[in-house]
Design an enzyme around this catalytic site. Structure first.
Site, PDB file in Angstrom:
ATOM      1  N   HIS A   1      24.802 -12.332 -70.660  1.00 33.03           N
ATOM      2  CA  HIS A   1      24.012 -11.270 -70.003  1.00 33.03           C
ATOM      3  C   HIS A   1      24.749  -9.949 -70.200  1.00 33.03           C
ATOM      4  CE1 HIS A   1      21.562  -9.973 -66.203  1.00 33.03           C
ATOM      5  NE2 HIS A   1      21.774  -8.955 -67.022  1.00 33.03           N
TER       6      HIS A   1
ATOM      7  N   ASP B   1      26.918  -7.621 -67.685  1.00 35.30           N
ATOM      8  CA  ASP B   1      25.685  -6.819 -67.555  1.00 35.30           C
ATOM      9  C   ASP B   1      25.800  -5.468 -68.287  1.00 35.30           C
ATOM     10  OD1 ASP B   1      23.070  -6.395 -66.810  1.00 35.30           O
ATOM     11  OD2 ASP B   1      23.451  -6.164 -64.674  1.00 35.30           O
ATOM     12  N   ASP B   2      26.401  -4.474 -67.621  1.00 31.61           N
ATOM     13  CA  ASP B   2      26.564  -3.131 -68.208  1.00 31.61           C
ATOM     14  C   ASP B   2      27.997  -2.663 -67.928  1.00 31.61           C
ATOM     15  OD1 ASP B   2      23.604  -2.510 -68.887  1.00 31.61           O
ATOM     16  OD2 ASP B   2      23.547  -3.182 -66.802  1.00 31.61           O
TER      17      ASP B   2
ATOM     18  N   HIS C   1      15.027 -11.186 -66.614  1.00 28.42           N
ATOM     19  CA  HIS C   1      15.688 -10.816 -65.370  1.00 28.42           C
ATOM     20  C   HIS C   1      14.751 -11.187 -64.213  1.00 28.42           C
ATOM     21  CE1 HIS C   1      18.301  -8.510 -67.951  1.00 28.42           C
ATOM     22  NE2 HIS C   1      18.912  -7.889 -66.963  1.00 28.42           N
TER      23      HIS C   1
ATOM     24  N   GLU D   1      17.063 -10.294 -58.921  1.00 31.82           N
ATOM     25  CA  GLU D   1      18.172  -9.340 -58.789  1.00 31.82           C
ATOM     26  C   GLU D   1      17.837  -8.451 -57.591  1.00 31.82           C
ATOM     27  OE1 GLU D   1      18.390  -6.364 -61.906  1.00 31.82           O
ATOM     28  OE2 GLU D   1      20.484  -5.875 -61.436  1.00 31.82           O
TER      29      GLU D   1
END
Ligand code: HPA
Ligand code: ZN
Length: 344
Positions: A17, A278-279, A197, A200
């Protein structure tokens, strides 16, 4: 004696991810802005970092999409991707399944060819010289229409040989999975891996709808599944993977702090959970920092780490034989690092 952090850093792992646009470190963003003559909202990297204070998913997405303005040429996409791959390889990530958001670039006049050629060149280099395998997953932006999703999907078909899967990201609230039912049906028909996704900022019901409407093989995030005991039992029974991103969840206020995170509880329920970044350029850490921060706050032990590393390969789209090779490698790693300290 190795510290527990060394044990975590050294264990072979997969990352499942990871948004490539979310690996744009402020220094590279500023450098690319200068190289391309693009003006960005920040005078320097420090100012960008200071602005990375998020109240929720949307407040992050606004900043994240704005930063993509720095990415113009094939070289830019190559530089972005190779920087992530080198960092991941240094953290013993042996396999990465990487998201990209083409609509955030084509909407700015960048061609699909420009971005995918740049990304792919870096992936090939990693396969050759970084001891890493990779797959690409094209994400559809869920705040846009299904029609716009179909438009990018058609463009992507030309590059199908480089794209393993289709995903779904951006604002979950107000954009239910159901909106993309036809597009995912088409993606299945074309033989793509399908992930999305869900859970979340959305609820357990959003996870359920995503499975029912899109027939995905993996849920990205999924942490809110824990509010529905029946769903948890099904996810555990069917071993449907959930790609959890602890630092992201804390920075986007899905949990108030890492100590409140439900990762350990998810493991205890027998869910096929994995740890991912993720980021990472926005959330304060790559995959190892995610493992380490979660381990510290939730008192994960050696067996939890081994389980999470194994899960990362089991949950991947690698072939059975490749999965087995990595699982055996983890067993060997665990056996040769038995005396690792349990202290950081
Ligand atoms: N959620 C939704 N969309 C995203 C994310 C995320 O965590 N990261 C990048 N795009
Ligand atoms: Zn994500």
């Amino acid at each position: 004696m190795d510290s527990f952090a060394d044990f975590i850093a050294g264990i072979p792992k997969a990352e499942l991810h990871l948004h490539i646009e979310g690996t744009l470190e402020p220094e590279l963003m500023i450098a690319l802005g200068k190289r391309n003559g693009v003006s960005l909202p920040y005078p320097d990297a420090a100012a960008a970092r200071q602005a990375y204070n998020f109240s929720d998913l949307q407040s992050f997405l606004d900043i994240y999409y704005r930063a993509t303005a720095a990415l113009i040429t094939e070289e830019d996409f190559y530089d972005l991707t190779i920087a992530y791959l080198k960092k991941a390889a240094s953290q013993n990530v042996r396999h990465a399944e990487i998201f990209f958001d083409p609509q955030s670039h084509t909407s700015r006049g960048i061609t699909f060819e420009t971005l995918i050629r740049g990304i792919e060149r870096a992936l090939m280099e990693a396969n050759r010289s970084l001891n890493m395998s990779t797959k690409l997953i094209m994400c559809i932006l869920r705040h846009l229409s299904e029609k716009e999703g179909f438009e990018i999907f058609e463009k992507a078909l030309v590059w199908k040989h480089w794209i393993a899967g289709i995903g779904l990201d951006s604002s979950e609230r107000g954009n239910p999975a159901e909106k993309f039912r036809n597009l995912f049906e088409r993606a299945h028909h074309e033989g793509f891996l399908a992930v999305a996704h869900a859970g979340e900022e959305g609820s357990a019901a959003s996870v359920r709808q995503t499975l029912d409407a899109l027939h995905v093989t993996r849920i990205d995030h999924g942490v809110h599944c824990m509010d529905d005991a029946v769903l948890v039992a099904e996810l555990a029974e069917q071993q449907i993977p959930l790609t959890v991103c602890p630092l992201s969840n804390v920075r986007l206020k899905v949990f108030d702090s890492m100590r409140q995170h439900n990762l350990k509880a998810m493991l205890q329920k027998g869910l096929l959970v994995t740890v991912n970044s993720d980021d990472p350029a926005y959330f304060g850490g790559y995959v190892n920092e995610n493992y380490i921060e979660a381990a510290k706050a939730l008192q994960l032990d050696r067996n939890d780490i081994i389980q999470l590393a194994k899960n990362s390969f089991t949950a991947s789209s690698l072939s059975k034989i490749h999965k087995q090779l990595y699982l055996t490698e983890i067993d060997r790693y665990a056996a040769t690092h038995e005396s690792s300290s349990l202290h950081f």
